[in-house]
Design an enzyme around this catalytic site. Structure first.
Site, short mmCIF file in Angstrom:
data_model
loop_
_atom_site.label_atom_id
_atom_site.label_comp_id
_atom_site.label_asym_id
_atom_site.label_seq_id
_atom_site.Cartn_x
_atom_site.Cartn_y
_atom_site.Cartn_z
N GLU A 286 -4.59 -2.04 0.93
CA GLU A 286 -4.49 -1.64 2.34
C GLU A 286 -5.25 -0.36 2.70
OE1 GLU A 286 -0.28 -1.52 3.17
OE2 GLU A 286 -0.07 -3.68 2.92
N GLU B 29 0.31 -12.66 -0.81
CA GLU B 29 1.67 -12.31 -0.34
C GLU B 29 2.10 -13.25 0.77
OE1 GLU B 29 1.99 -8.12 0.57
OE2 GLU B 29 0.74 -7.56 -1.15
N HIS C 240 0.50 -12.41 5.62
CA HIS C 240 1.83 -12.38 6.22
C HIS C 240 1.68 -12.87 7.66
CE1 HIS C 240 3.56 -10.16 2.87
NE2 HIS C 240 2.59 -9.26 2.96
N ASP D 15 3.66 -15.39 3.45
CA ASP D 15 4.91 -15.80 4.09
C ASP D 15 4.58 -16.13 5.54
OD1 ASP D 15 4.66 -13.15 5.02
OD2 ASP D 15 6.40 -12.42 3.90
N ASN E 123 -6.92 -5.68 -2.04
CA ASN E 123 -5.88 -6.46 -1.38
C ASN E 123 -5.56 -5.85 -0.01
OD1 ASN E 123 -3.82 -8.59 -1.72
ND2 ASN E 123 -2.31 -6.91 -1.70
C1 XIL Z 1 7.12 -4.74 0.48
C2 XIL Z 1 8.33 -5.22 -0.31
O1 XIL Z 1 8.45 -6.59 -0.15
C3 XIL Z 1 9.58 -4.51 0.16
O2 XIL Z 1 10.66 -4.82 -0.70
C4 XIL Z 1 9.37 -3.01 0.19
O3 XIL Z 1 10.50 -2.39 0.77
C5 XIL Z 1 8.13 -2.64 0.98
O4 XIL Z 1 7.02 -3.33 0.45
N1 XIL Z 1 2.23 -5.39 1.71
C6 XIL Z 1 2.29 -5.16 0.37
C7 XIL Z 1 3.59 -5.25 -0.34
O5 XIL Z 1 1.25 -4.97 -0.30
O6 XIL Z 1 3.69 -4.36 -1.40
C8 XIL Z 1 4.75 -5.04 0.62
O7 XIL Z 1 5.96 -5.28 -0.09
C9 XIL Z 1 4.61 -5.91 1.83
C10 XIL Z 1 3.35 -5.62 2.57
#
Ligand code: XIL
Length: 470
Positions: free
Chosen positions: A171, A279, A250, A281, A213
């Site tokens: 990020e 990641e 996401h 969802d 990422n």
């Molecule tokens: C999130 C986790 O799922 C949570 O449990 C934590 O509180 C915060 O981080 N992008 C990412 C992940 O790269 O590491 C994040 O994970 C979600 C967004």
């Protein structure tokens, strides 16, 4: 673990291996050579991991160490997934809570579970503006740069050989229309912090694939996507080690699955990197949610270098966005329509065999160079140092004519020694160490530059290196 070994161990596409054996008795040897690894699907897989493996991919989940005692959770994990990402346990605050004090207990629980069950591990993440320990949040400048590089080196070294892919940097770009870097304490150490992190990661674990990422990089027309694309293209052009791009993906109503998602995946892949959906969802429910999962999976399978998908949790109740019920299993562990669509898409999708070779490592055979007129060269070194170690980046610049090979001599201070090198073949580890070009970077056009690097213990070199052209 390499893919073939993993398959042989039973979790990775055992079906593909069995079909390979079947092909051996029913078809000629020439056909066998082409089909044994990833035979076209004759029978559909019945779990996400097995179905993905039949297509030469992995299917993973983010895992929380404190849920490994939940039998429903572990039952689904072991049945359905062949890759894991620690959801929080490898982040900076978890692994280096005090400067120089490293804790791997919870991350190890996940890594050990994965290895015992033949699953890959995605490492997440080595350098990030978020979830930093307090001591790091308060740091800046060269002290922070050194601390960041030391963190990358220590954590990647600890897990060396156990990680399939590392999210080296997470990020680093801002949202919105600027395409700029995100402001952060790491960014303020200098724009080259990302490449410095990648070089340190490569030096520490040359066998792991190294990923950049990010989120909101799914829509090809967004400035942030283009900015990441330009970063990766620049890294590939300049020889900065990078093997993969992670798209967090996401999705929700504010950040929906875009119709040009496949274009994004393919465009990154065309730069010569793997693409991983890291990641996933998708907030929603029912058929709408299922269809979006189907689209994402179908897009990945249509892109040869889209090598795997990870969902960010197992049951909806495990999700960081649980109110959006964005995952494949409900709170009781039952398969949702989204699960069925995902499995169907995995079984229906393209059978392209993505490359499974590890990242490029310097060849051990002497380079062959084309004939040409030898010219002069110069070399300069830049250092990232911390207490007890360093990463050196050496720039080799050709003089007034093209060179076809180069030999660089670097004098190390007493007590220093080279532990790793990349984009070069090193002779010796202490005193004056000789670095030669490898097959792909010996030819340097007049006035242009190529780079190689090495990592060492002790103090880095201070003298200007010698350079001899051939
Ligand atoms: C999130 C986790 O799922 C949570 O449990 C934590 O509180 C915060 O981080 N992008 C990412 C992940 O790269 O590491 C994040 O994970 C979600 C967004």
């Amino acid at each position: 673990m390499n893919d073939l070994f993993a398959r042989a161990s039973g979790r990775f596409g055992a079906g593909a291996l069995r079909r390979g054996a079947l092909v051996a008795v029913t078809a000629g040897a020439a056909v066998l050579a082409a089909t044994v690894a990833f035979a076209p699907s004759a029978s559909a897989g019945t779990t996400l991991g097995a179905s993905a493996a039949e297509k030469g991919r992995y299917f993973g989940a983010a895992v929380a160490a404190n849920k490994l005692s939940d039998s429903t959770y572990v039952g689904i994990l072991n049945r359905e997934f062949n890759s894991v990402t620690p959801e929080n346990e490898m982040k900076l605050d978890a692994t280096e809570p005090q400067q120089g004090v490293f804790t791997f207990t919870n991350a190890d629980r996940i890594v050990n579970h994965a290895r015992a069950n033949g699953m890959k591990v995605r490492g997440h993440t080595l350098a990030w503006h978020s979830q930093q320990p307090g001591w790091m949040q308060n740091m800046s400048g060269t002290a922070l740069r050194s601390a960041m590089l030391n963190h990358v080196t220590q954590v990647a070294t600890y897990y060396r050989g156990k990680i399939d892919s590392w999210d080296v940097v997470n990020e680093a770009f801002a949202d919105g229309s600027t395409g700029a870097r995100r402001d952060s304490n790491l960014q303020r150490t200098g724009n080259d912090w990302i490449e410095a992190a990648f070089r340190a990661a490569r030096a520490a674990d040359p066998g792991a694939k190294l990923c950049y990422n990010d989120y909101n990089t799914d829509n090809w027309s967004h400035a942030k996507t283009q900015a990441v694309y330009n970063l990766v293209r620049d890294f590939k052009t300049r020889g900065v080690p990078i093997d993969c791009v992670g798209l967090q993906s996401h999705f929700n109503s504010g950040s929906p699955y875009p119709g040009n998602y496949r274009t994004t995946l393919q465009s990154f892949a065309d730069l010569g990197v793997d693409v991983q959906i890291t990641e996933l969802d998708i907030e929603g429910s029912g058929t709408t949610q299922a269809n979006t999962y189907r689209s994402v999976v179908t897009d990945c399978l249509a892109v040869a270098r889209c090598t795997g998908i990870t969902v960010w949790g197992i049951r909806d109740t495990d999700s960081w966005r649980s109110s959006g019920t964005p995952l494949l299993f409900d709170g009781s562990g039952n398969k949702k329509p989204a699960y069925t669509a995902t499995l169907e898409a995995l079984n229906a999708g393209g059978t392209t065999n993505p490359p499974t070779t590890p990242p490029t490592t310097p060849p051990t055979t002497p380079p062959t160079t084309p004939p040409g007129t030898p010219g002069g060269c110069t070399a300069s070194v830049s250092l990232n140092q911390w207490n007890g170690g360093f990463v050196a980046t050496v720039r080799v610049t050709a003089g007034s004519s093209r060179i076809n090979g180069w030999t660089v001599g670097v004098a190390l201070p007493g007590g220093a020694s080279v532990t790793n090198s990349w984009n070069t073949q090193a002779t010796g580890t202490s005193g004056t160490v000789t670095f030669r070009n490898v097959s792909y970077n010996g030819q340097v056009n007049a006035g242009t530059t190529t780079e190689f690097g090495f990592q060492g213990t002790g103090t880095g070199p201070t003298a200007t290196p010698t350079c001899t052209a051939s």
